[in-house]
Design an enzyme around this catalytic site. Structure first.
Site: not given
Length: 150
Positions: A87-88
């Site tokens: 999800g970065a």
């Protein structure tokens, strides 16, 4: 402002890029778009100058660089214990776009986006790992603000 996240990596037309204000991509995406290998900063400068946009290249654990006209900003990555990086990128792009929508200066948006991206790596999943504003506020002091690169 029109913000384009060039994910997945692909080539797009110059006509499309002329409509973009902020282009956000990772190193692989920057190379694919430009059609050349090179240092991320050089690729960002080239894209920014050629298309008159802000070019942001995320560098994973090394942070990100942003080129806007004659200014180059560099920000590090939040020191974290990485659990999952899925999800970065979404955290970075979402926070960057939200901050620019709020009229935040580029260095402020870049700083907050880098902190949020790091925080997203501390939990599993994509959406479930995204931090909320209040949590990001509490971690801004853990990462030095962006610096102007000469």
């Amino acid at each position: 402002k029109v913000v384009l996240n060039l994910a997945p990596a692909q080539r797009v037309s110059s006509a499309l890029l002329e409509t973009v204000d902020v282009l956000i991509m990772n190193e692989v995406e920057a190379g694919t778009l430009s059609g050349e290998a090179g240092q991320p900063l050089a690729l960002a400068r080239n894209l920014s100058n050629r298309h008159h946009l802000v070019a942001v290249v995320t560098l994973g654990g090394d942070g990100a660089v942003a080129v806007a006209k004659d200014q180059v900003w560099s920000v590090g990555a939040l020191p974290v214990r990485v659990v999952d990086t899925v999800g970065a990128g979404d955290a970075f792009v979402g926070v960057m776009a939200a901050m620019l929508d709020r009229q935040a200066p580029l260095p402020t948006a870049l700083h907050r986006a880098s902190v949020a991206a790091g925080m997203a790596c501390e939990a599993r999943g994509a959406q479930s790992a995204l931090p909320i504003d209040l949590d990001v506020d509490g971690r801004l002091g853990d990462l030095p603000p962006p610096r102007l690169v000469t």
